[in-house]
Scaffold this active site. Structure first.
Site, short mmCIF file in Angstrom:
data_model
loop_
_atom_site.label_atom_id
_atom_site.label_comp_id
_atom_site.label_asym_id
_atom_site.label_seq_id
_atom_site.Cartn_x
_atom_site.Cartn_y
_atom_site.Cartn_z
N LYS A 192 50.77 43.68 7.52
CA LYS A 192 50.01 42.29 7.23
C LYS A 192 49.67 41.53 8.65
O LYS A 192 50.40 41.47 9.46
CB LYS A 192 51.16 41.20 7.00
CG LYS A 192 50.95 39.88 7.09
CD LYS A 192 49.90 39.25 6.35
CE LYS A 192 49.77 37.75 6.58
NZ LYS A 192 48.83 37.54 8.02
N GLY A 245 55.15 37.89 16.89
CA GLY A 245 54.62 36.55 16.55
C GLY A 245 55.40 35.44 17.14
O GLY A 245 56.36 35.73 18.20
N SER A 246 55.48 34.30 16.51
CA SER A 246 56.04 33.11 17.18
C SER A 246 57.42 32.87 16.87
O SER A 246 57.99 33.46 15.75
CB SER A 246 55.27 31.91 16.79
OG SER A 246 55.38 31.76 15.16
N GLY A 250 59.46 33.97 13.12
CA GLY A 250 60.44 34.77 13.22
C GLY A 250 61.93 34.14 12.57
O GLY A 250 62.74 34.92 11.98
N GLU A 268 59.76 40.43 18.02
CA GLU A 268 59.18 40.57 19.07
C GLU A 268 58.45 39.16 19.48
O GLU A 268 57.38 38.74 18.61
CB GLU A 268 58.21 41.58 19.34
CG GLU A 268 58.57 43.06 19.28
CD GLU A 268 59.29 43.47 20.37
OE1 GLU A 268 59.23 42.99 21.33
OE2 GLU A 268 60.19 44.48 20.21
N CYS A 303 51.50 37.69 25.26
CA CYS A 303 53.07 37.35 25.08
C CYS A 303 53.75 37.56 26.47
O CYS A 303 54.98 36.58 26.85
CB CYS A 303 53.49 38.14 24.09
SG CYS A 303 54.01 40.03 24.43
N GLU A 402 56.31 27.44 25.44
CA GLU A 402 54.99 28.58 25.25
C GLU A 402 53.82 27.75 25.05
O GLU A 402 53.72 27.27 24.03
CB GLU A 402 55.38 29.66 24.51
CG GLU A 402 54.39 30.94 24.61
CD GLU A 402 54.63 32.05 23.78
OE1 GLU A 402 54.65 31.69 22.51
OE2 GLU A 402 54.25 33.20 23.89
P1 NAD Z 1 52.59 33.57 14.27
O1 NAD Z 1 54.11 33.60 14.37
O2 NAD Z 1 51.80 32.17 13.97
O3 NAD Z 1 51.87 34.57 13.42
C1 NAD Z 1 52.30 36.14 13.40
C2 NAD Z 1 52.16 36.55 12.10
O4 NAD Z 1 53.00 35.96 11.06
C3 NAD Z 1 50.59 36.47 11.51
O5 NAD Z 1 50.49 37.62 10.70
C4 NAD Z 1 50.84 35.45 10.45
O6 NAD Z 1 50.03 35.46 9.40
C5 NAD Z 1 52.44 35.57 9.92
N1 NAD Z 1 52.98 34.39 9.42
C6 NAD Z 1 52.81 33.24 9.65
N2 NAD Z 1 53.56 32.31 8.89
C7 NAD Z 1 54.48 33.29 8.19
C8 NAD Z 1 55.39 33.01 7.19
N3 NAD Z 1 55.68 31.97 6.96
N4 NAD Z 1 56.08 34.30 6.72
C9 NAD Z 1 55.59 35.32 7.23
N5 NAD Z 1 54.75 35.54 8.07
C10 NAD Z 1 54.07 34.47 8.54
O7 NAD Z 1 52.02 33.97 15.94
P2 NAD Z 1 50.40 34.36 16.42
O8 NAD Z 1 50.17 32.69 16.61
O9 NAD Z 1 49.75 35.07 15.59
O10 NAD Z 1 50.98 34.94 17.77
C11 NAD Z 1 51.12 34.30 18.76
C12 NAD Z 1 52.75 34.29 19.16
O11 NAD Z 1 53.14 35.91 19.19
C13 NAD Z 1 53.22 33.90 20.58
O12 NAD Z 1 54.43 33.22 20.07
C14 NAD Z 1 53.39 35.14 21.26
O13 NAD Z 1 54.16 35.09 22.39
C15 NAD Z 1 53.94 36.16 20.39
N6 NAD Z 1 53.78 37.42 20.74
C16 NAD Z 1 54.73 38.15 21.07
C17 NAD Z 1 54.62 39.56 21.62
C18 NAD Z 1 55.75 40.41 21.96
O14 NAD Z 1 55.62 41.69 22.10
N7 NAD Z 1 56.97 39.93 22.24
C19 NAD Z 1 53.37 40.25 21.43
C20 NAD Z 1 52.24 39.21 21.13
C21 NAD Z 1 52.66 37.99 20.63
#
Ligand code: NAD
Length: 498
Positions: A192, A245-246, A250, A268, A303, A402
């Site tokens: 996804k 993601g965030s 998570g 992550e 990130c 962040e």
């Molecule tokens: P996000 O958490 O908003 O979204 C990430 C993914 O989760 C997207 O595909 C989104 O559609 C999905 N998502 C959103 N709501 C959801 C739900 N309720 N259930 C299941 N899936 C859902 O993050 P973002 O804005 O896309 O990315 C930025 C974040 O990612 C920052 O916090 C960044 O630090 C983190 N990040 C971490 C790493 C790492 O390796 N640690 C790498 C890159 C980004």
């Protein structure tokens, strides 16, 4: 690779019309069952680029069913490792063959500057597929040191169906970090992508099919996080959920797991990484240059970005001046221009969040040293100046939350224990760096900082051989390196009475 003719090719590719995108399920393109779509807006000019299918629970069910059937069928999951290796190498070859096309497509979707995207997206993804291609027939099971009349064998088995949910900042690179090791050991995957960075991953699905990956082994479902992502999180037939993601999302995934089938969840997440510069840093000019790039590349949408600059008080003024001078000269703008050093902010929503952080930092008393503005508004795109706040105190929002944008907070420190205390005063623990000429201090700091990686006399830099993962609220589990294979395998013991 980077030349005038490369720029010409990029300029030609940027004009390619992008057809409406479907879901990739069982090797076929299909619309979402309810026909829903999401408009894709390019951050380069704010104009509609295309639309993607918005998968609902029924589509997610269909993708998981196909993935499970492919897994049980054994065409991939029970194929000889050497066979899987061939296909993974072919995927890497094709990623290299289509690198420019993939990079341009991804940049039109997410706004990363092309000079970085070329290396970090298809380039890095190809390297990841190659790394796991090479690993797959070199990972052995174990024989346990049991008593003489027993043979204890420890088998490594694929887990089954993996859901990978990824963000928008480096879709191909991060997608490959999940997909390649998961496929290498024989799993099926349902991927996804993020709403604002799906296009290059849909193209990756096509590339995997071209390389001979059997139908149903990799499926891509695009759509809204709260709908498509939630359906994956709550699904009863997904064995592992691998997420980048965030932190907020998570946490939800952990809840979904608890409410459904206790699927394993690997996270992550974000960071607020300290970049610590001691007065005895070997070369302050170099440190300033690397520190600026460590926060401002991809407009801070990284990130591991070094978003807290901790500077020893005796060099604070001189060092911050150096970083600010570099930051103010960075070329921000059209991400498809090879000379651009910081591209677009991914979405208007993200730009608005960044500007709110600027305002709040000012209200809380931080000193705006440079930047802080939306620029190039006449293009219709989403751009912002690299921004530095000096005199940030550890309790301020800018030191704690962040941002995920081009905003750096400078915090002075007095001595080594003070630096360690400030560096660790965060719920995050993703990345960090220490600049010093003192070897013993460097090693002490590596031990003292709570983070997944401590860079010494550099910021950033890594490859497939080393794990990437966070501690504390930056997550659990690791992407990259052989350690990532643990996420996608189960251990099974055979206890044989002799
Ligand atoms: P996000 O958490 O908003 O979204 C990430 C993914 O989760 C997207 O595909 C989104 O559609 C999905 N998502 C959103 N709501 C959801 C739900 N309720 N259930 C299941 N899936 C859902 O993050 P973002 O804005 O896309 O990315 C930025 C974040 O990612 C920052 O916090 C960044 O630090 C983190 N990040 C971490 C790493 C790492 O390796 N640690 C790498 C890159 C980004």
């Amino acid at each position: 690779m980077v030349s005038a003719s490369t720029q010409e090719s990029i300029d030609a590719l940027r004009l390619n019309p992008i057809p409406r995108q479907g879901l990739f399920i069982g090797g076929k393109w299909q619309d979402a069952e309810r026909g829903e779509t999401l408009e894709v807006v390019s951050p380069i000019n704010g104009q509609p680029l295309t639309s993607i299918a918005a998968a609902g629970a029924a589509d997610v069910n269909a993708a998981v069913k196909v993935a499970r059937t492919a897994y049980e069928d054994g065409g991939w999951s029970r194929a000889a490792p050497s066979e899987r290796k061939k296909v993974l190498h072919l995927i890497a070859d094709l990623l290299e063959k289509y690198a420019l096309e993939l990079a341009v497509l991804g940049v039109r979707d997410n706004g990363t500057e092309i000079s970085m995207a070329l290396k970090a997206e298809p380039g890095s993804a190809a390297g990841t597929f190659r790394y796991y291609a090479e690993a797959v027939d070199k990972v052995y099971g174990e024989i346990a040191p049991t008593v003489q009349n027993v043979l204890g064998l420890i088998h490594r088995e694929p887990v089954g169906v993996i859901a990978a949910i990824v963000p928008w900042n480096f879709p191909l690179m991060i997608g490959a970090w999940k997909i390649a090791p998961a496929l290498a050991v024989g799993n099926s995957v349902v991927l996804k992508p993020a709403e604002t960075a799906s296009l290059s991953l849909l193209r990756l699905a096509e590339i995997c099919a071209e390389a001979g990956l059997p139908e149903g082994v990799l499926n891509v479902v695009t759509g809204r996080g709260a709908i498509t992502g939630e359906a994956l999180g709550l699904h009863m037939d997904i064995d592992v959920l691998a997420f980048t993601g965030s932190g907020g999302v998570g946490r939800r995934l952990l809840e979904y797991s608890a409410r459904s089938n206790l699927k394993r969840v690997y996270l992550e997440l974000g960071g607020k990484s300290p970049n610590i510069v001691f007065a005895d840093a070997p070369n302050l000019d170099q440190a300033a240059k690397v520190s600026a790039h460590g926060i401002f590349r991809n407009s801070g949408q990284v990130c591991v970005a070094g978003s807290r600059l901790l500077v020893e008080r005796s060099i604070q003024e001189e060092f911050v001046e150096k970083v600010a001078t570099i930051a103010s000269k960075l070329k921000v703008g059209d991400p498809l221009d090879l000379t651009t050093e910081a591209g677009a902010i991914n979405s208007l929503e993200q730009l608005t969040k960044n500007l709110a952080h600027v305002e709040k930092a000012g209200v809380e008393g931080a000193n705006l040293k440079t930047g802080g503005k939306r620029i190039l508004q006449d293009t219709g795109g989403f751009y912002m100046t690299p921004t530095i706040f000096d005199a940030v105190r550890p309790e301020m929002t800018l030191a704690r939350d962040e941002v995920f944008g081009p905003i750096l907070g400078v915090i002075p420190f007095d001595d080594e224990p003070d630096a360690v205390r400030i560096a660790n005063a965060t719920p995050y623990g993703l990345a960090s760096a220490v600049w010093t000429s003192d070897l013993s201090r460097a090693h002490r700091m590596v031990r003292a900082i709570k983070a997944g990686v401590v860079h010494v006399n550099t910021y950033g830099g890594a490859d497939s051989t080393v794990p990437l993962g966070g501690v504390k609220q930056s997550g659990n589990g690791y992407d990259k390196s052989l350690h990532a294979l643990h996420k996608y395998t189960d251990l099974k013991t055979a206890w044989i009475q002799l």
